[in-house]
Design an enzyme around this catalytic site. Sequence first.
Site, PDB file in Angstrom:
ATOM      1  N   SER A   1       0.858  -1.187   0.000  1.00 45.88           N
ATOM      2  CA  SER A   1       0.000   0.000   0.000  1.00 45.88           C
ATOM      3  C   SER A   1       0.889   1.230   0.000  1.00 45.88           C
ATOM      4  O   SER A   1       2.115   1.134   0.031  1.00 45.88           O
ATOM      5  CB  SER A   1      -0.884   0.005   1.247  1.00 45.88           C
ATOM      6  OG  SER A   1      -0.097   0.349   2.367  1.00 45.88           O
ATOM      7  N   LYS A   2       0.239   2.385  -0.011  1.00 47.92           N
ATOM      8  CA  LYS A   2       0.986   3.648  -0.096  1.00 47.92           C
ATOM      9  C   LYS A   2       1.975   3.801   1.066  1.00 47.92           C
ATOM     10  O   LYS A   2       2.968   4.512   0.950  1.00 47.92           O
ATOM     11  CB  LYS A   2       0.020   4.823  -0.118  1.00 47.92           C
ATOM     12  CG  LYS A   2      -0.797   4.861  -1.395  1.00 47.92           C
ATOM     13  CD  LYS A   2      -1.095   6.303  -1.832  1.00 47.92           C
ATOM     14  CE  LYS A   2      -1.801   6.347  -3.173  1.00 47.92           C
ATOM     15  NZ  LYS A   2      -3.249   6.209  -3.074  1.00 47.92           N
ATOM     16  N   ARG A   3       1.681   3.132   2.178  1.00 47.29           N
ATOM     17  CA  ARG A   3       2.608   3.201   3.318  1.00 47.29           C
ATOM     18  C   ARG A   3       4.003   2.752   2.908  1.00 47.29           C
ATOM     19  O   ARG A   3       5.001   3.143   3.489  1.00 47.29           O
ATOM     20  CB  ARG A   3       2.137   2.277   4.449  1.00 47.29           C
ATOM     21  CG  ARG A   3       1.002   2.796   5.288  1.00 47.29           C
ATOM     22  CD  ARG A   3       0.665   1.806   6.387  1.00 47.29           C
ATOM     23  NE  ARG A   3       0.241   0.511   5.854  1.00 47.29           N
ATOM     24  CZ  ARG A   3       0.903  -0.626   6.023  1.00 47.29           C
ATOM     25  NH1 ARG A   3       2.023  -0.648   6.701  1.00 47.29           N
ATOM     26  NH2 ARG A   3       0.441  -1.747   5.512  1.00 47.29           N
TER      27      ARG A   3
ATOM     28  N   GLY B   1       5.454   3.331   0.120  1.00 43.54           N
ATOM     29  CA  GLY B   1       6.052   4.180  -0.911  1.00 43.54           C
ATOM     30  C   GLY B   1       5.140   4.211  -2.126  1.00 43.54           C
ATOM     31  O   GLY B   1       3.959   3.876  -2.031  1.00 43.54           O
TER      32      GLY B   1
END
Length: 490
Positions: A251-253, A255
Site C-alpha cells: 500500500s501507499k505506506r 512508498g
Amino acid sequence: MSVRVRFAPSPTGYLHVGGARTALFNWLYARRHGGTFVLRIEDTDMERSSEDMVTGILESLTWLGLSWDEGPEVGGPHAPYFQAARADRHRAAARRLVDAGSAYYCYCRPEELQAKRQAAEAAGGAWMYDGTCRTLSAADVDRRHAAGESRAVRVKVPAGETSFDDLVHGRITVPHATIDDFIIVRSDGTPTYQLSVVSDDIDMAITHVVRGDDHISNTPKQILLYQALGAPVPAFAHVPLILGPDKKRLSKRHGATAVGEYERQGFLPEAMVNFLALLGWSPGRGDEEIFPRDALVGLFTIEGISGGNAVFNPEKLEWFNQQHIMRLPAGDLLGRIQPGLVDAGLWDAAFDGPRHAWIERVVDLLKPRAKRLTDFVPQMRPFIVASVDRDPSAVAKYLADPAIRSHLADWRDELASIAPFDAAAIETALRARADRLAIKPAALIHATRVAVTGSAASPGIFDVLELDGRDRVLARIDDALRAMDPAVRS
Ligand code: GLU
C-alpha cells in the site's frame, strides 16, 4: 485454439504495481503463444470511475510497452471495450438466464433483506439469501411486474459443488451451500460485476482469465454463470498478492504504488517490466535475473507463477533499474534524458550535431553510477554549464589548505601543456607530480575535482578532465583559485 486473454482494470485509480503485474502476465502469455491481449475498461462504478483515470491507465500500460491488440483506441471485433457501454448485453444475458430457469426475479425490498440479515446476525449466524422469490409463480411475477414493482435478478444456484483447476493454485472446490442466490441485475437495472465480467469474457472469447487472488472467491459464481449461459468455461489463474517488505499487503505506506510515479522517479520501463515479471514468477533459469522483454516472452509460463505471495522490495527495483541503465547504449539513454536536460535549460542544439559524440561519452561515463534516469541531469550539469557553483563543504575539506592551493596552481600550469589531453596522460602526470611533492595523489585529485566539478564526488576524475577539455579545466581551476584567494575574498 488461439489464446485470448484480457486485462480488465476498473478506472477508479491509477495503474498500480499489482495491476501492472497482472497486465504483464496476461501480455506475456498472449505474446508467448501468439495470442490476443484484450484491454477492457470496467467502468461500471460511475461514481468512482473517471476519464482521467482511464487515460492514466492507458498511458502507464503504453509506457510499460504492454500494447493491447483489442481495446480502447485500437478498437477490435468485440467493441465496445468499455464495460458500462455493454450493459444492454449483460441485461439480455440475464433475461436469457431467467427464461431458461437458471435465474429468477426477486422482489424482496432492501429493508426486508436488511431486517432478515440483522436477525440472522443477532442469532449469531451468517446470513444468506433465503430464496423467498425462488418459488414465485409465473403469474405472481407477471402481476408484480405489471404493478411496476422493482425487481432484481438472482441466480438460482443449484445443489452440488463447483470445482476448477486453478493454473496457479491447483484444484479448488466450493460447495454450493456456501453460495447464496447472488444478484446479477440490481433492482435499478444495473448489472453486477459477476454478470458483466462473465458476459464480456464470453462475448470476447476469452480463453484464460489471469487476475489477482482477490477474485478467487468470485470464480465459482462466475463458473455457474458460464454453465448456465451454455458457454465454455475459460481456464483460471489467480495471481498471488504483492506484499510490502513488512509482509503486509502493498500500500501507499510502503512508498509509491502507482506505475506513473515510478516513471516520474526515473525508472526505466525495461527495469519495471523485468522486476514485475519476477515478482511471483520464476523463469526457471537459476540465479539469472536480468531479462530483456523478448526473453521474458520466450520463457513465460503460467505454471511458473508461484502460489505464495510476492514481496515488493524497492531496493531490488532500483538494482534492476541500475542494471538496465548499464545495458542501454548511450544514444538510447540520451534520448530519454533529453527532456530532463531541456527542462533544466541544459540542452544544446549541438548535442544533436557536432557535439553528439561528446555528450554520449558524458552519458557513458555517468552510466555506471546512475540508479535512476533522474540521476543524469544533475551529474551532467557540470559538464555543460560554463561555470560551476562549488559545494562549500567540499571546498572547506579539500581546498582550504594554502599548501594544496599552491600545488593546484602549479598543477594547473602543467595541465596547460599536457599532450595529448587525455585521461591516461593526465593521470600519469598527476601521479608523478604527487610523487615529486611527496604528497598523496588523492590530495591533488580531490582538489582538482572540487575545483573543476564543484563537488566532492564525480566519476573518475581523469575521464572527467578529458571530457571537459583543457580550456574548461584551466578556466575552472583559475576560477577556484581566484575564489579562494584571500585578497579576492576580502
Ligand atoms: N475489474 C476488476 C478489477 O479491477 C477485474 C475483473 C476481473 O479481472 O475479472 O478488479
